[in-house]
Scaffold this active site. Structure first.
Site, PDB file in Angstrom:
ATOM      1  N   HIS A 123     -21.457  -3.890  49.183  1.00  0.00           N
ATOM      2  CA  HIS A 123     -20.028  -4.218  49.169  1.00  0.00           C
ATOM      3  C   HIS A 123     -19.497  -4.415  50.595  1.00  0.00           C
ATOM      4  CE1 HIS A 123     -20.547  -2.754  45.113  1.00  0.00           C
ATOM      5  NE2 HIS A 123     -19.303  -3.071  44.798  1.00  0.00           N
ATOM      6  N   HIS A 165     -22.193   5.674  48.939  1.00  0.00           N
ATOM      7  CA  HIS A 165     -22.902   5.316  50.165  1.00  0.00           C
ATOM      8  C   HIS A 165     -22.619   6.314  51.281  1.00  0.00           C
ATOM      9  CE1 HIS A 165     -24.324   1.387  48.807  1.00  0.00           C
ATOM     10  NE2 HIS A 165     -23.126   1.183  48.289  1.00  0.00           N
TER      11      HIS A 165
END
Length: 209
Positions: A123, A165
């Site tokens: 992303h 993440h």
């Protein structure tokens, strides 16, 4: 003078430990019961704006409705950049196989985009690449340019807040985004090449009578 290998190993492990610790602390929206669990839905929606599938299908949709050569040229190259980003990041994730700080299972959309592992953050890479691309090829007012950069940063950070993440995953994702943008600019497809590709695509998708 070279550092002692054992010292370098200790330093690397220490940095990784700090990264994991800070990333876990920042995962305030990792679960609905987390400290910021009440805004988890909003953060997930923000993260979705950086997902590969909506961007790829949205670009294809815009391409089918574009009636100018210049617009089609930009959209074809954007589609190329998106596909490059998805494939490169998926390959890196498959190679490294790093799990996120909270080791959460990927969603159905993540599986479609091959965004399964943590490093690097897909992303974040996509958000930076798209923002750089749009800033370079669209005429935008200064407030919109600032918002676009802010959006890219927030999309990357949203993945840390959601516990998907580590901070280093996002940082490297940002770096990959800059790299993908630069590569597409280097191999920019001309209008004639784009028209050829569009013609091939139109032929392949035409209904058979």
């Amino acid at each position: 003078m070279q550092l002692n290998p054992s010292f370098k190993g200790i330093a690397m492990n220490s940095l990784l430990a700090i990264d994991i610790c800070m990333s876990k602390r920042l995962g305030v929206c990792a679960h609905s019961t987390s400290s910021w669990g009440s805004v988890r839905s909003m953060i997930k929606l923000l993260a979705l704006t950086g997902h590969g599938i909506p961007w790829i299908f949205g670009t294809i949709l815009c391409l089918t409705r574009s009636n100018t050569l210049a617009g089609q040229e930009v959209l074809v190259n954007l589609l190329l950049a998106l596909l490059l980003d998805v494939m490169t990041i998926a390959g890196m994730q498959k190679l490294v196989k790093r799990k996120g700080p909270w080791e959460m299972a990927p969603s159905f959309l993540d599986y479609l985009a091959m965004d399964i592992y943590s490093f690097p953050a897909a992303h974040a890479s996509r958000a930076v690449m798209v923002s750089k691309f749009l800033l370079a090829h669209l005429v935008l007012a200064v407030p919109l340019r600032i918002l676009l950069v802010l959006w890219a940063v927030l999309v990357g950070m949203s993945r840390v807040l959601l516990g998907r993440h580590h901070l280093t995953d996002v940082g490297c994702g940002f770096a990959f985004g800059f790299l993908h943008y630069s590569l597409v600019e280097m191999v920019w497809l001309s209008s004639n090449t784009c028209q050829t590709l569009i013609s091939i695509g139109t032929f392949n998708w035409s209904p058979l009578y």
